[in-house]
Design a protein around this motif. Structure first.
Motif, PDB file in Angstrom:
ATOM      1  N   LEU A  77      12.443  -0.973   3.410  1.00  0.00           N
ATOM      2  CA  LEU A  77      13.090   0.298   3.059  1.00  0.00           C
ATOM      3  C   LEU A  77      13.616   0.293   1.622  1.00  0.00           C
ATOM      4  O   LEU A  77      13.518   1.304   0.919  1.00  0.00           O
ATOM      5  CB  LEU A  77      14.227   0.579   4.034  1.00  0.00           C
ATOM      6  CG  LEU A  77      13.827   0.749   5.510  1.00  0.00           C
ATOM      7  CD1 LEU A  77      15.046   1.035   6.366  1.00  0.00           C
ATOM      8  CD2 LEU A  77      12.801   1.867   5.664  1.00  0.00           C
ATOM      9  N   ALA A  78      14.176  -0.845   1.188  1.00  0.00           N
ATOM     10  CA  ALA A  78      14.732  -0.895  -0.173  1.00  0.00           C
ATOM     11  C   ALA A  78      13.636  -0.718  -1.219  1.00  0.00           C
ATOM     12  O   ALA A  78      13.769   0.073  -2.153  1.00  0.00           O
ATOM     13  CB  ALA A  78      15.465  -2.214  -0.378  1.00  0.00           C
TER      14      ALA A  78
ATOM     15  N   ARG B 227       0.837  -1.215   0.000  1.00  0.00           N
ATOM     16  CA  ARG B 227       0.000   0.000   0.000  1.00  0.00           C
ATOM     17  C   ARG B 227       0.861   1.250   0.000  1.00  0.00           C
ATOM     18  O   ARG B 227       0.569   2.231  -0.702  1.00  0.00           O
ATOM     19  CB  ARG B 227      -0.939  -0.014   1.202  1.00  0.00           C
ATOM     20  CG  ARG B 227      -2.052  -1.067   1.105  1.00  0.00           C
ATOM     21  CD  ARG B 227      -2.757  -1.259   2.424  1.00  0.00           C
ATOM     22  NE  ARG B 227      -3.383  -0.033   2.908  1.00  0.00           N
ATOM     23  CZ  ARG B 227      -3.848   0.122   4.154  1.00  0.00           C
ATOM     24  NH1 ARG B 227      -3.735  -0.865   5.036  1.00  0.00           N
ATOM     25  NH2 ARG B 227      -4.419   1.260   4.509  1.00  0.00           N
ATOM     26  N   LEU B 228       1.932   1.236   0.783  1.00  0.00           N
ATOM     27  CA  LEU B 228       2.814   2.401   0.813  1.00  0.00           C
ATOM     28  C   LEU B 228       3.489   2.605  -0.541  1.00  0.00           C
ATOM     29  O   LEU B 228       3.610   3.736  -1.028  1.00  0.00           O
ATOM     30  CB  LEU B 228       3.874   2.227   1.905  1.00  0.00           C
ATOM     31  CG  LEU B 228       3.373   2.288   3.357  1.00  0.00           C
ATOM     32  CD1 LEU B 228       4.499   1.927   4.318  1.00  0.00           C
ATOM     33  CD2 LEU B 228       2.826   3.676   3.689  1.00  0.00           C
ATOM     34  N   CYS B 229       3.957   1.508  -1.150  1.00  0.00           N
ATOM     35  CA  CYS B 229       4.582   1.608  -2.475  1.00  0.00           C
ATOM     36  C   CYS B 229       3.589   2.172  -3.489  1.00  0.00           C
ATOM     37  O   CYS B 229       3.945   3.009  -4.325  1.00  0.00           O
ATOM     38  CB  CYS B 229       5.078   0.228  -2.932  1.00  0.00           C
ATOM     39  SG  CYS B 229       6.676  -0.245  -2.257  1.00  0.00           S
ATOM     40  N   ALA B 230       2.343   1.705  -3.400  1.00  0.00           N
ATOM     41  CA  ALA B 230       1.326   2.185  -4.335  1.00  0.00           C
ATOM     42  C   ALA B 230       1.107   3.682  -4.172  1.00  0.00           C
ATOM     43  O   ALA B 230       0.953   4.410  -5.167  1.00  0.00           O
ATOM     44  CB  ALA B 230       0.027   1.420  -4.132  1.00  0.00           C
TER      45      ALA B 230
ATOM     46  N   LEU C 252      13.960   7.001   3.927  1.00  0.00           N
ATOM     47  CA  LEU C 252      14.189   6.029   2.863  1.00  0.00           C
ATOM     48  C   LEU C 252      15.486   6.320   2.105  1.00  0.00           C
ATOM     49  O   LEU C 252      15.831   7.481   1.869  1.00  0.00           O
ATOM     50  CB  LEU C 252      13.025   6.046   1.865  1.00  0.00           C
ATOM     51  CG  LEU C 252      11.662   5.636   2.398  1.00  0.00           C
ATOM     52  CD1 LEU C 252      10.623   5.721   1.283  1.00  0.00           C
ATOM     53  CD2 LEU C 252      11.699   4.225   2.969  1.00  0.00           C
ATOM     54  N   PRO C 253      16.220   5.274   1.719  1.00  0.00           N
ATOM     55  CA  PRO C 253      17.397   5.475   0.861  1.00  0.00           C
ATOM     56  C   PRO C 253      16.934   5.815  -0.554  1.00  0.00           C
ATOM     57  O   PRO C 253      16.228   5.027  -1.183  1.00  0.00           O
ATOM     58  CB  PRO C 253      18.101   4.105   0.908  1.00  0.00           C
ATOM     59  CG  PRO C 253      16.995   3.127   1.181  1.00  0.00           C
ATOM     60  CD  PRO C 253      15.987   3.847   2.031  1.00  0.00           C
ATOM     61  N   LEU C 254      17.296   6.977  -1.049  1.00  0.00           N
ATOM     62  CA  LEU C 254      16.830   7.436  -2.353  1.00  0.00           C
ATOM     63  C   LEU C 254      17.983   7.469  -3.354  1.00  0.00           C
ATOM     64  O   LEU C 254      19.105   7.855  -3.007  1.00  0.00           O
ATOM     65  CB  LEU C 254      16.207   8.828  -2.240  1.00  0.00           C
ATOM     66  CG  LEU C 254      14.966   8.952  -1.359  1.00  0.00           C
ATOM     67  CD1 LEU C 254      14.493  10.393  -1.315  1.00  0.00           C
ATOM     68  CD2 LEU C 254      13.856   8.033  -1.854  1.00  0.00           C
ATOM     69  N   SER C 255      17.681   7.093  -4.586  1.00  0.00           N
ATOM     70  CA  SER C 255      18.632   7.210  -5.695  1.00  0.00           C
ATOM     71  C   SER C 255      18.186   8.391  -6.542  1.00  0.00           C
ATOM     72  O   SER C 255      17.219   8.289  -7.299  1.00  0.00           O
ATOM     73  CB  SER C 255      18.643   5.921  -6.528  1.00  0.00           C
ATOM     74  OG  SER C 255      19.036   4.820  -5.743  1.00  0.00           O
ATOM     75  N   LEU C 256      18.874   9.512  -6.407  1.00  0.00           N
ATOM     76  CA  LEU C 256      18.403  10.765  -6.984  1.00  0.00           C
ATOM     77  C   LEU C 256      19.284  11.276  -8.117  1.00  0.00           C
ATOM     78  O   LEU C 256      19.093  12.409  -8.577  1.00  0.00           O
ATOM     79  CB  LEU C 256      18.317  11.836  -5.882  1.00  0.00           C
ATOM     80  CG  LEU C 256      17.360  11.525  -4.724  1.00  0.00           C
ATOM     81  CD1 LEU C 256      17.476  12.599  -3.653  1.00  0.00           C
ATOM     82  CD2 LEU C 256      15.930  11.416  -5.230  1.00  0.00           C
ATOM     83  N   TRP C 257      20.215  10.439  -8.586  1.00  0.00           N
ATOM     84  CA  TRP C 257      21.198  10.933  -9.546  1.00  0.00           C
ATOM     85  C   TRP C 257      20.535  11.491 -10.797  1.00  0.00           C
ATOM     86  O   TRP C 257      20.819  12.621 -11.219  1.00  0.00           O
ATOM     87  CB  TRP C 257      22.158   9.795  -9.900  1.00  0.00           C
ATOM     88  CG  TRP C 257      23.341  10.213 -10.693  1.00  0.00           C
ATOM     89  CD1 TRP C 257      24.463  10.835 -10.244  1.00  0.00           C
ATOM     90  CD2 TRP C 257      23.524  10.040 -12.102  1.00  0.00           C
ATOM     91  NE1 TRP C 257      25.340  11.052 -11.279  1.00  0.00           N
ATOM     92  CE2 TRP C 257      24.795  10.575 -12.425  1.00  0.00           C
ATOM     93  CE3 TRP C 257      22.758   9.477 -13.118  1.00  0.00           C
ATOM     94  CZ2 TRP C 257      25.295  10.570 -13.721  1.00  0.00           C
ATOM     95  CZ3 TRP C 257      23.257   9.468 -14.418  1.00  0.00           C
ATOM     96  CH2 TRP C 257      24.517  10.012 -14.709  1.00  0.00           C
ATOM     97  N   GLU C 258      19.635  10.748 -11.403  1.00  0.00           N
ATOM     98  CA  GLU C 258      18.980  11.219 -12.622  1.00  0.00           C
ATOM     99  C   GLU C 258      18.092  12.424 -12.346  1.00  0.00           C
ATOM    100  O   GLU C 258      18.027  13.361 -13.147  1.00  0.00           O
ATOM    101  CB  GLU C 258      18.167  10.082 -13.244  1.00  0.00           C
ATOM    102  CG  GLU C 258      19.019   8.962 -13.823  1.00  0.00           C
ATOM    103  CD  GLU C 258      18.186   7.892 -14.501  1.00  0.00           C
ATOM    104  OE1 GLU C 258      16.946   8.025 -14.505  1.00  0.00           O
ATOM    105  OE2 GLU C 258      18.772   6.931 -15.024  1.00  0.00           O
TER     106      GLU C 258
ATOM    107  N   ARG D 208       8.747  14.309   0.960  1.00  0.00           N
ATOM    108  CA  ARG D 208       8.230  14.448   2.332  1.00  0.00           C
ATOM    109  C   ARG D 208       7.849  13.081   2.881  1.00  0.00           C
ATOM    110  O   ARG D 208       8.145  12.762   4.039  1.00  0.00           O
ATOM    111  CB  ARG D 208       7.035  15.394   2.328  1.00  0.00           C
ATOM    112  CG  ARG D 208       6.291  15.491   3.657  1.00  0.00           C
ATOM    113  CD  ARG D 208       5.076  16.384   3.522  1.00  0.00           C
ATOM    114  NE  ARG D 208       4.129  16.188   4.623  1.00  0.00           N
ATOM    115  CZ  ARG D 208       2.913  16.708   4.654  1.00  0.00           C
ATOM    116  NH1 ARG D 208       2.497  17.475   3.646  1.00  0.00           N
ATOM    117  NH2 ARG D 208       2.116  16.475   5.673  1.00  0.00           N
ATOM    118  N   CYS D 209       7.171  12.275   2.074  1.00  0.00           N
ATOM    119  CA  CYS D 209       6.793  10.931   2.515  1.00  0.00           C
ATOM    120  C   CYS D 209       8.029  10.073   2.762  1.00  0.00           C
ATOM    121  O   CYS D 209       8.063   9.272   3.705  1.00  0.00           O
ATOM    122  CB  CYS D 209       5.889  10.273   1.480  1.00  0.00           C
ATOM    123  SG  CYS D 209       4.260  11.045   1.339  1.00  0.00           S
ATOM    124  N   ALA D 210       9.041  10.223   1.908  1.00  0.00           N
ATOM    125  CA  ALA D 210      10.253   9.419   2.058  1.00  0.00           C
ATOM    126  C   ALA D 210      10.945   9.687   3.386  1.00  0.00           C
ATOM    127  O   ALA D 210      11.589   8.800   3.953  1.00  0.00           O
ATOM    128  CB  ALA D 210      11.207   9.703   0.901  1.00  0.00           C
TER     129      ALA D 210
END
Length: 789
Positions: A695-696, A664-667, A738-744, A731-733
């Motif tokens: 988390l992943a 549900r959270l992913c959705a 959460l570990p975020l991949s923000l390079w792009e 904000r939710c992250a």
């Protein structure tokens, strides 16, 4: 300017493709990535196209495409893979060379490389010629210009290779300082011995060649290069720059070039964040008034050599014994297994040389009967590789080299002979001997190329070299206790990789079930007349033509495939038998779950390769998640009653609850987090029940949606909604850190900075929508860690 600095990165990956399929199969040691090319691309090749420079608060203030400022090797096997699998990175590298030409007086930052990284002093003259010709042709096709310099694999050098490079128009190469033997001023009589690394590295040298030609050689600063590659110099970009700037002569008046050369993968893969240290170093040097960045081509054009050199032949940068690392147990190893023997190297070299020396004259003789000029045809065969053996590339090649209209068998024979030669070069790739055991991937890879070459020799020339090859390998000791000799390694790890057309057909049937592409080296045309799709099974049956793009070999098969789970796979292959036979087989398969005996070859789950398992598992896994969610939904009422009554939930129920909540959270994240408060409430419920967030998975979902939102913002430059969405997701992250991949996403935001300035201007003129957009961009940029000024 009397002081110049050049940093060279040798960016290279060996050929990792299965020789029968032309694709890199899954490599478990590279997890969580599919293979090592994917992993190194993520850790090095991509980051160097947009290396970050941060301020004291850790916010991005600048990005640098390092390829545009350094000198770098454009290795064909790496660029070919990037072009297919990471086209954005590939284009950024090509663009970097174009940008560098404006910066460095028309001289590009890229230099060519011998084609597939074989050790040139150990190659035949014919293979040396082809390695150079293919390297030049591949470079020109990609960069739109002729190369000025060329990298020698492992800097392994001999005079013949240098002469052939000069003949091909190469003006310079780069060597380690200990590869210089003696030097003198041009026109002087006496020589000065500089062996042992005592050569002055801050100037280029002229190397005179037996043909009367010459080539320039740059000997890099060995001490600084060692500290970059093996020390901690990349822990601080400012210190890296200081070390380079400090390497000039004190109070010297003459022109000097300080330069280093290392593996390019040092910048990000071998040294995490090494690309950031490199970017900071480049900026620090550019800020200097008394030194500047350059590339070898620019420096050489402005400052031709004043001294000449005699090199130490058959030496390299990574073996203190010359080139012995690639043919004998010389004592050089990776350091990972200090007690292991490398006595396997000599038999492997002997076996590979036997194949090369046996097939080369016979192949040349056979090719001579079919083409105008075998040598020219061999040189031009790289166009087939660059064109990925497309129909157009094949037709163009044959029309140029065939003396007459060819029969289909003759066309196939030409292509097979050329592929035989390509595989014979690939089997000499340096990585086969570099590491510590015959069981390591590099050695397995060269043996696979040898296996493919021998198969083509057997099919095309009627000569079976494999028994002799295995007999030689039987003398190769193996450190891994699971194998007695190299012959056992070949049987266990090389033979199973082979694929004939029928096996490729079986794979294409499996892939058809999931909408996956067949191996790129094959054209597959299917008439799938029977299909099955239900809750538990997928099936296909039909008649399929499979054609190798590389050799032209083709065949027609009846294929049948049934998938009822990873442990219940059935694949059947036979020669076409008509629709009645196929229909009867289809009815039997779908009815009883067995393939009838009329199918000559049947494959089941244990027969699948790791790549086939990986590809199909990726398609099936989402369904497992959906099934788990369905189980939870069916049991949700009972679980709530148990909670109300205070009955402890079994572990399986807790895992189901965790899965359902995470789904549900992913959705919510994937839908743009329209209601962050609802996300927070569900997160709070999970904490109250001691349920663990994934988390992943959540971080991946948030990262994907942020990238999508920022991409939409770039495409809709007047709409603030995508930027506001990115802020909501960020904000939710933060709720779970959460570990975020923000390079792009960061790259896209940085690309929008100029538009932000325009929107700021319009906001100042009273445009309310522009004001809203500018505010949303500032908040989004802050979430991404991008400085807005």
């Amino acid at each position: 300017m009397d002081r110049a600095i050049c940093i060279h990165g040798h960016f290279y990956q060996p050929p990792r493709e299965n020789p029968w399929l032309g694709e890199v199969e899954v490599q478990r040691s590279a997890a969580p990535y599919h293979d090592w090319n994917e992993r190194v691309a993520a850790e090095c090749y991509a980051p160097n196209t947009a290396a970050r420079i941060l301020d004291a608060e850790g916010v991005i203030v600048e990005v640098v495409n390092t390829y545009s400022r350094i000198s770098f090797t454009a290795a064909p096997t790496l660029l070919s893979w990037l072009e297919q699998h990471r086209p954005g990175v590939y284009e950024a590298i090509i663009d970097a060379d174009l940008e560098s030409r404006e910066r460095y007086a028309g001289h590009g930052s890229a230099i060519a490389s011998c084609y597939n990284h074989l050790i040139m002093p150990l190659a035949t003259r014919e293979d040396k010629r082809t390695q150079i010709a293919w390297g030049v042709r591949d470079f020109a096709a990609r960069f739109g210009r002729e190369p000025e310099g060329m990298w020698l694999p492992e800097t392994a050098v001999d005079i013949e290779s240098l002469d052939l490079m000069a003949e091909a128009g190469i003006r310079f190469t780069i060597l380690a300082p200990h590869q210089a033997g003696k030097v003198r001023a041009i026109g002087a009589d006496g020589w000065t011995d500089v062996s042992g690394g005592r050569v002055e590295t801050r100037m280029p040298y002229l190397c005179r060649l037996p043909s009367g030609r010459s080539i320039a050689i740059f000997f890099y600063n060995g001490a600084i290069a060692r500290d970059v590659a093996f020390g901690d110099l990349l822990s601080d970009g400012r210190r890296f720059a200081g070390r380079l700037l400090g390497a000039f002569s004190r109070g010297g008046k003459r022109l000097e070039l300080v330069h280093v050369a290392t593996d390019g993968e040092t910048y990000g893969h071998h040294r995490k964040f090494g690309e950031m240290a490199l970017a900071y170093c480049l900026r620090a040097i550019e800020a200097q008034d008394d030194a500047r960045l350059t590339v070898y081509g620019e420096f050489l054009a402005a400052h031709p050599p004043t001294h000449e050199v005699v090199i130490q032949e058959r030496t390299s940068w990574s073996c203190t014994h010359g080139v012995e690392r690639w043919r004998r147990e010389c004592g050089c190893h990776s350091g990972a297994h200090p007690g292991w023997s490398q006595a396997w190297r000599e038999p492997l070299r002997e076996a590979v040389d036997m194949v090369r020396d046996t097939l080369a004259p016979r192949s040349a003789e056979a090719l001579e009967r079919l083409v105008h000029d075998p040598e020219k045809a061999r040189d031009d065969a790289v166009d087939l590789v660059i064109g990925r053996w497309s129909d157009e590339a094949v037709e163009t090649f044959l029309s140029r080299h065939a003396p007459r209209d060819l029969a289909p068998d003759e066309r196939r024979r030409i292509l097979a002979l050329l592929e035989m030669g390509r595989q014979a070069m690939l089997m000499q790739t340096s990585c086969g001997w570099f590491f510590d055991d015959l069981t390591e991937p590099g050695s397995i890879q060269v043996m696979r190329h040898a296996g493919r070459a021998m198969e083509l020799v057997r099919q095309t020339l009627g000569l079976d070299l494999e028994p002799a090859f295995i007999e030689i390998l039987d003398r190769a000791p193996v450190n891994d206790p699971g194998y007695a000799t190299g012959a056992a390694v070949y049987e266990a790890l090389v033979r199973p990789a082979a694929r004939d057309l029928a096996r490729v057909g079986a794979r294409s049937a499996l892939y058809e079930l999931f909408g996956l592409e067949p191996p790129a080296m094959y054209a597959v045309e299917g008439d799938w007349r029977y299909r099955l799709e239900d809750d538990s099974r997928r099936g296909r049956a039909g008649t399929v033509r499979v054609r190798s793009r590389v050799t032209g070999e083709e065949a027609l098969y009846d294929l049948i495939a049934l998938f009822a789970g990873m442990d219940r796979v059935l694949l059947g292959v036979r020669e076409p038998g008509g629709d009645e036979v196929l229909r009867a087989a289809w009815e039997e398969v779908t009815g009883s779950g067995t393939i009838p005996g009329v199918f000559a070859r049947v494959y089941t789950s244990p027969d699948l390769s790791d790549e086939e398992r990986w590809a199909t598992a990726r398609q099936v896994l989402p369904g497992i998640g959906e099934a788990a969610s369905a189980v939870y939904r069916d049991a949700a009422a009972l679980i709530r009653v148990a909670e109300d009554l205070g009955i402890p939930a079994p572990g399986a129920v807790i895992r189901l609850m965790e899965h359902a909540c995470n789904e549900r959270l992913c959705a919510m994240l994937e839908e743009g987090c329209a209601d962050p408060d609802r996300f927070g409430v569900l997160a709070g419920e999970m904490r109250a029940k001691n349920l663990r967030p994934d988390l992943a998975a959540l971080g991946e979902a948030a990262s994907r949606r942020i990238a999508l939102s920022i991409g939409e913002a770039a495409d809709r430059p007047a709409d603030p909604a995508p930027l506001e969405e990115a802020v909501r997701i960020a904000r939710c992250a933060k709720v779970f850190s959460l570990p975020l991949s923000l390079w792009e996403s960061q790259n896209a935001a940085i690309g929008m900075l100029r538009h932000y300035g325009e929107m700021q201007r319009r906001a100042g003129e009273g445009d309310r929508n522009a004001e809203r957009w500018a505010e949303a961009f500032r908040r989004a940029a802050a979430c991404l860690g991008v400085r807005v000024t």
